[in-house]
Design an enzyme around this catalytic site. Sequence first.
Site, PDB file in Angstrom:
ATOM      1  N   LYS A  53       0.840  -1.200   0.000  1.00  7.93           N
ATOM      2  CA  LYS A  53       0.000   0.000   0.000  1.00  7.93           C
ATOM      3  C   LYS A  53       0.874   1.248   0.000  1.00  7.93           C
ATOM      4  O   LYS A  53       0.636   2.204  -0.734  1.00  7.93           O
ATOM      5  CB  LYS A  53      -0.942   0.000   1.222  1.00  7.93           C
ATOM      6  CG  LYS A  53      -2.062  -1.030   1.099  1.00  7.93           C
ATOM      7  CD  LYS A  53      -2.811  -1.248   2.411  1.00  7.93           C
ATOM      8  CE  LYS A  53      -3.824  -2.381   2.261  1.00  7.93           C
ATOM      9  NZ  LYS A  53      -4.546  -2.714   3.492  1.00  7.93           N
ATOM     10  N   GLN A  97      -4.383  -1.421   9.755  1.00  2.88           N
ATOM     11  CA  GLN A  97      -4.401  -2.758   9.157  1.00  2.88           C
ATOM     12  C   GLN A  97      -5.018  -3.762  10.133  1.00  2.88           C
ATOM     13  O   GLN A  97      -4.661  -3.817  11.306  1.00  2.88           O
ATOM     14  CB  GLN A  97      -2.966  -3.166   8.775  1.00  2.88           C
ATOM     15  CG  GLN A  97      -2.864  -4.449   7.981  1.00  2.88           C
ATOM     16  CD  GLN A  97      -3.490  -4.395   6.589  1.00  2.88           C
ATOM     17  OE1 GLN A  97      -3.582  -3.333   5.994  1.00  2.88           O
ATOM     18  NE2 GLN A  97      -3.931  -5.520   6.091  1.00  2.88           N
ATOM     19  N   ASP A 120     -10.807   3.231   4.323  1.00  4.30           N
ATOM     20  CA  ASP A 120     -11.202   1.820   4.255  1.00  4.30           C
ATOM     21  C   ASP A 120     -12.722   1.687   4.113  1.00  4.30           C
ATOM     22  O   ASP A 120     -13.221   0.642   3.686  1.00  4.30           O
ATOM     23  CB  ASP A 120     -10.806   1.115   5.564  1.00  4.30           C
ATOM     24  CG  ASP A 120      -9.624   0.180   5.410  1.00  4.30           C
ATOM     25  OD1 ASP A 120      -9.396  -0.309   4.298  1.00  4.30           O
ATOM     26  OD2 ASP A 120      -8.941  -0.036   6.426  1.00  4.30           O
TER      27      ASP A 120
HETATM   28  N1  GUN Z   1      -6.856  -6.609   6.361  1.00  4.97           N
HETATM   29  C1  GUN Z   1      -7.157  -7.330   5.252  1.00  4.97           C
HETATM   30  N2  GUN Z   1      -7.763  -6.543   4.331  1.00  4.97           N
HETATM   31  C2  GUN Z   1      -7.835  -5.303   4.865  1.00  4.97           C
HETATM   32  C3  GUN Z   1      -8.331  -4.055   4.383  1.00  4.97           C
HETATM   33  O1  GUN Z   1      -8.852  -3.932   3.276  1.00  4.97           O
HETATM   34  N3  GUN Z   1      -8.204  -3.001   5.241  1.00  4.97           N
HETATM   35  C4  GUN Z   1      -7.642  -3.121   6.469  1.00  4.97           C
HETATM   36  N4  GUN Z   1      -7.589  -2.033   7.218  1.00  4.97           N
HETATM   37  N5  GUN Z   1      -7.178  -4.261   6.947  1.00  4.97           N
HETATM   38  C5  GUN Z   1      -7.269  -5.347   6.137  1.00  4.97           C
END
Ligand code: GUN
Length: 297
Positions: A53, A97, A120
């Site tokens: 990311k 995350q 998100d």
């Molecule tokens: N863990 C797995 N996928 C995601 C996501 O799309 N966002 C976040 N914040 N954590 C994740």
Amino acid sequence: MATIIDGKKIALEIRAELKEKVSWLKSLNIRVPGLVTILVGENAASQSYVTSKSKACNEIGMLSKIEKLPTETTEEHLLGLIDHYNSNDDYHGILVQLPLPKHINEDKVIERIAPEKDVDGFHPISVGRLVIGKDTFYPCTPNGVLELLKRYKIETSGKHVVVVGRSNIVGKPVANMLLQKKDGANAIVTVCHSASKDLTRFTKDADILIAAIGKPNFITADMVKDGVAVIDVGINRVEDSSSPKGYKIVGDVDFENVSKKASFITPVPGGVGPMTIAMLLQNTFLAYIKITKQKLT
Ligand code: GUN
């Protein structure tokens, strides 16, 4: 034979479009969009997601920061850090995350993120606004699904979309997004899940089938009708002795056989997966626009 939906190519196109917008901001010598990603603990998959990311942000010229915290970080400390970034003008998106260590309440953490920085789309305010059709951040993976349908000109209006899976991250939001009375949606939506009896009765009627159940090769050719458009959100590791890693990644759909009946199908990998990060960048850009506009008015 189905048209293979190239998510990798579309994601690169979106990233290039955003890069151009960020370059324009840079040429004006003004602040660029910024994303802070908070990672707590040592989960290997999470570390790799967070790195991807951050790299993607840098590649298009956005500001990016990773806040790496040890597993034993207290909930209080994490909430304090979120407060800090909620009021920091350099970062327009905040992503914590998931999953978090067990001693930290995930709901509390998500609810602490300022809704205008919730890239998100997991905050209850974002979710509520999505359901009632108000402007909000769409969660990245479901948004990627809609973007693929749009860019491949797959009609959704009046079509029967069957979603298999009801998670908060994919199944529920994608169903709600496709239900909205607007372009690129306006579908008749059925959501099936682990308690659904006679699943094939529903999947066989789907014009568009979205598989997000987390079971390798779960959707087989006998479960779909000819001409169906198939979107496979699954990412499953299965043993593969022929691979040096000892495993391979497959989706929730038996690609080899379902692709013989489908009109469109996403591969795994290379379908929905690459879209998630592209949509995160798009949401961060959106957050930037909303926040900076607010400050100007
Ligand atoms: N863990 C797995 N996928 C995601 C996501 O799309 N966002 C976040 N914040 N954590 C994740």
